[in-house]
Scaffold this active site. Structure first.
Site, PDB file in Angstrom:
ATOM      1  N   CYS A  11      -0.371   7.974  -9.006  1.00 12.35           N
ATOM      2  CA  CYS A  11      -1.053   6.927  -9.781  1.00 12.35           C
ATOM      3  C   CYS A  11      -1.570   5.745  -8.967  1.00 12.35           C
ATOM      4  O   CYS A  11      -2.763   5.425  -9.015  1.00 12.35           O
ATOM      5  CB  CYS A  11      -0.115   6.400 -10.869  1.00 12.35           C
ATOM      6  N   HIS A  27      -0.415  -0.908 -12.789  1.00 12.95           N
ATOM      7  CA  HIS A  27       0.322  -0.221 -11.719  1.00 12.95           C
ATOM      8  C   HIS A  27      -0.214  -0.523 -10.320  1.00 12.95           C
ATOM      9  O   HIS A  27      -0.157   0.330  -9.425  1.00 12.95           O
ATOM     10  CB  HIS A  27       0.357   1.292 -11.958  1.00 12.95           C
TER      11      HIS A  27
END
Length: 493
Positions: A75, A131
């Site tokens: 990610c 993130h």
């Protein structure tokens, strides 16, 4: 005399109209980027998958399908590549993801996509998963170029409570919230509301960063029930999560139509990385005990539900199943439906969008990506000579044309070469039969490796390279193993 006056009036009128037409022609497009999370390559309807995704399928079939589009293995690096147009190894985000205990984030001297678009006159909006840094507010989205942010800053949360480790990770512009509702529905509601507020006078960039279908595997019962004939409960839930994402994408498109904005809005869709096929990479840094107590949790050794056929590997792997992701671009007013097989990378998104928007990057941080508009609009060859999939201290992968090289540097080390046109599943290493090609690609990879900054993840976790703390000395741990080859996985009917 009267005719002369009429002619003069018409000429004057034409001069009055021309600037207006020119302004309309030069009108900057609205941009909607939809990021799915850990989406399996074979899990969408238009890709022959078992999940009902009519809204995604329509956008894909009416748009430009990118069949050789690369994200990163996990990610954080993939989202960083999108936000900077530069390979994550340039600023130390090339390895794994930012854990809740980590204090680093996306380097502050990197100009981000929303920052560049703001300079070009855009309203910048984000809903969903960030993130790219959470320990300090300076890393948060609203301090990295977004005018508005609603979502979570760490990697994953409970879909119904937005909690992680007993703490709520859910905010609107820095104010933390405790709300009822399902994650995907909430960010869909917010995206629709934001679009409804637009008047068409100022262009906007909406980054719709879905958590789905990343673990924990949770969905409303009504969504799971749609797949009651699928025997495996985890797979049913995963499929329901994708269906819920598809519903919200349909709502976003409908709202753009309702507001009369659709013709001037380019929609991009991609997953950040391949679907998780191993429990090791299905959720964040958690022990098996923590996972077992999570609703929708999965043990490290458990088979995860995504399907990446025809590719081998999955999230965390440099094999195609980990890095080649479903992607397309839809803009009916400007782009005709086509399939593009040219290798492209997440770093190409920012320079392409800035070329359309009239924005610029940072001169002292040159893009690795290229403006790919001619490839999208005309089917021209990729403007990049090679595509660096990723490079780290212990492994790397690069593609040039149909050829892909993977190098594992952990002793005893290995070099793998694949012809993806003939062998998309990467079943046969042909490095020995093609030494010149292998040497060329390895030299290119090593040049990139020599330019990388030290990995911030390895600096934070100096004894480990395994996502859950398996050491580099563990002979049973293969960092490149993101799951079984697809042909060994029984795909349910």
């Amino acid at each position: 005399m009267r005719i002369s006056c009429v002619m003069a009036s018409l000429v004057g009128l034409s001069w009055a109209i021309s600037p207006a037409l020119a302004a309309e022609e030069a009108k900057k497009p609205n941009i909607v980027f939809i990021m799915a999370d850990d989406l399996g390559n074979a899990d969408l309807g238009y890709r022959g998958g078992q999940v009902s995704t009519p809204n995604i399928d329509k956008l894909a079939s009416e748009g430009v399908r990118l069949e050789s589009f690369y994200g990163e293995p996990v990610c954080t690096p993939s989202r960083a590549a999108l936000m900077t147009g530069r390979y994550p190894m340039r600023y130390g985000l090339q390895t794994l993801v930012i854990f809740p205990s980590h204090t680093y984030g996306l380097a502050l001297d990197e100009k981000t996509l929303p920052q560049a678009l703001k300079e070009a006159g855009y309203k910048t909006l984000m809903t969903g998963k960030w993130h790219l840094g959470h320990a300090d507010k300076k890393f948060w989205p609203q301090n990295r170029g977004f005018d508005y942010f609603y979502g979570n800053v760490v990697g994953e949360v409970n879909y119904f409570t937005r909690e992680r480790g007993g703490l709520i990770d859910w905010q609107r512009n820095g104010a933390f919230l405790k709300e009822e509702g399902y994650y995907t529905d909430l960010i869909g509601d917010d995206a629709v509301r934001l679009i409804d507020q637009q008047d068409g006078k100022q262009p906007f960039f909406l980054y719709f960063a879905s958590l789905a279908p990343h673990g924990p595997y949770q969905a409303p019962e009504s969504a799971i029930e749609k797949y009651k004939d699928t025997p495996d409960k985890l797979r049913r839930t995963y499929m329901g999560m994708i269906s819920e994402l598809d519903v919200q994408i349909g709502r976003i498109v409908a709202e753009l139509d309702k507001k009369g904005l659709r013709d001037n809005t380019i929609i991009l869709f991609s997953s950040d990385n391949g679907g998780a096929t191993s429990g090791l990479f299905a959720q964040g840094a958690k022990s098996n005990e923590e996972r077992e107590h999570d609703e929708g949790g999965i043990e490290q050794g458990q088979k995860a539900p995504a399907i990446n056929a025809p590719f081998s590997g999955g999230k965390g792997s440099l094999k195609e199943g980990g890095v080649r992701v479903p992607a397309f671009v839809n803009w009916p007013a400007k782009l005709k439906p086509r399939i593009v097989n040219e290798p492209l990378h997440m770093v190409d998104v920012m320079p392409t969008l800035l070329a359309l928007a009239g924005g610029t990057g940072s001169p002292d941080h040159p893009f690795d990506g290229r403006d790919t508009w001619k490839t999208l609009a005309e089917g021209a060859p990729s403007p990049t000579d090679d595509v660096l999939i990723n490079v780290e201290a212990f492994r790397g992968a690069i593609r040039k044309g149909d050829w892909k090289l993977i190098k594992i540097a952990l002793l005893p080390g290995k070099t793998e070469l694949y012809n993806l046109a003939k062998d998309p599943g990467e079943t046969t290493n042909v490095a020995a039969e093609n030494p010149d090609i292998a040497r060329d690609l390895e030299a290119r990879l090593l040049r990139y490796a020599g330019e990388q900054k030290p990995s911030l993840w390895i600096k934070a976790q100096p004894a480990f390279v395994g996502a859950q703390g398996k050491t580099v000395m563990d002979p049973d741990f293969d960092i490149d193993d993101g799951g079984l080859p697809q042909e060994k996985i029984a795909i349910p009917n």
